[in-house]
Design an enzyme around this catalytic site. Structure first.
Site: not given
Length: 353
Positions: A69-71, A74-75
């Site tokens: 999950h990549c901040p 945001n996905n």
């Protein structure tokens, strides 16, 4: 050229953000009902986890071929947007390298006409160029400071994002994800710990870097497959990876230790009242903390010197208890001695730490 970099970077960035990784359909089950025994069941999505899929706590869905999950987008990075995300990681450093070249040449040409060398000192006159005519864009002290700051950002982005690109390419060329690489490492540890003599072979490695590359990058931009069924190498089972995950999950239950809470904990990231060492050694991770109340039972699966990670067992819940996972301070719990057959505390158990 700089505008081209910008357009391509933003296109892949927003594609990774809005296209998304692809999610396992709610209520999904395999075509053959007997295959359910090889899969984990997700209580949140009310469906079985398809091969290579994992549940993301941030997205609150089971993600197909989840990498992480990549901040920043945001996905999640997964099946559908893995190529766009990787291209973004490639194009951003290339654009920053081009921008760095422009900044360096700008500062070099401007400072070259403003530096005078004496016998004992070097003087820089930022007011005007000494030989060339006044530039179209004035280059004063503020412009020099802004260019130097921008150069630092460009070089920092090149190094940081470039390292992420290298990491992603390593897993892509072996047709893995970051999570699957970790599962493979745990499989080796499990086999070595129990001395079973078995050999774990990653089933999705096609044996060729080009074939693995083509699993993610295609001319159409649409990845191969449907995200639920995957081709496997010869000699491997369609559910070889999920079977290994079930073995690791069972092994984690066996090797976990039960603790009882002896001191309340509010669940804050850096608790002030739990000691200086606990405050400054809080785990640097996005994994949650769990609030504890005195008397709660915790099933700890791993830990650090001053922190532990585990699952809170709610005795009143059916089916073995619903567990909340997270980090908590080690000094808030003590080892819980109990009879494995009756699940009752043993005689003489200590009442305090």
């Amino acid at each position: 050229m700089l505008l081209n970099w910008t357009v391509m970077i933003l296109y892949n960035y927003f594609s990774a953000m809005f296209v998304g990784p692809g999610y396992v359909p709610l209520g999904w089950t395999p075509e053959k009902s007997q295959d359910c025994m090889y899969l984990q069941y997700c209580k949140v999505c009310q469906s079985y986890k398809a091969p290579r899929s994992h549940h993301c706590r941030k997205c609150n869905r089971c993600v197909m071929k989840m990498d992480h999950h990549c901040p920043w987008i945001n996905n999640c990075c997964g099946y559908q947007n893995h190529a766009s995300f990787t291209l973004f990681l490639l194009l951003a450093p290339l654009g920053c390298i081009h921008a760095s070249f422009i900044f360096i040449m700008t500062m070099y040409t401007q400072l070259y006409n403003r530096i005078s060398f004496g016998w004992s000192s070097v003087k820089i006159d930022m007011s005007a160029a000494k030989r060339d005519p006044r530039p179209i864009i004035p280059f004063g002290l503020s412009a020099f400071a802004a260019s130097l700051f921008a150069l630092g950002l460009a070089l920092g982005t090149t190094i940081a994002v470039g390292m992420l690109f290298i990491i992603q390419m390593k897993v892509i060329l072996t047709n893995k994800t970051s999570i699957e690489s970790w599962i493979e490492e745990k499989a080796k540890d499990r086999i070595q710990y129990y001395q079973t003599g078995e050999t774990f072979i990653f089933p999705y490695d096609m044996g060729s870097k080009w074939k693995n590359f083509r699993q993610v990058f295609t001319w159409s931009g649409i990845p191969e497959g449907d995200g639920l069924d995957w081709p496997v190498r010869d000699g491997c089972h369609q559910y070889s990876l999920t079977i290994e995950q079930l073995k690791q999950k069972a092994d984690k239950r066996v090797r976990s230790v039960r603790y009882r809470v002896i001191e309340d904990y509010s669940g804050v990231c850096c608790p002030v009242t739990k000691g200086v060492k606990t405050f400054f050694t809080t785990p640097c991770t996005e994994e949650p903390r769990i609030a504890l109340s005195k008397g709660d039972l915790i099933l700890a699966t791993r830990g650090l010197k001053h922190w532990m990670y585990g699952e809170k067992i709610l005795i009143s819940a059916a089916d073995g208890g619903i567990r909340e996972r997270g980090w908590f301070p080690r000094n808030c719990v003590e080892k819980y001695q109990y009879d494995s057959e009756t699940d009752q505390p043993v005689d003489g158990e200590k009442k305090s730490k």
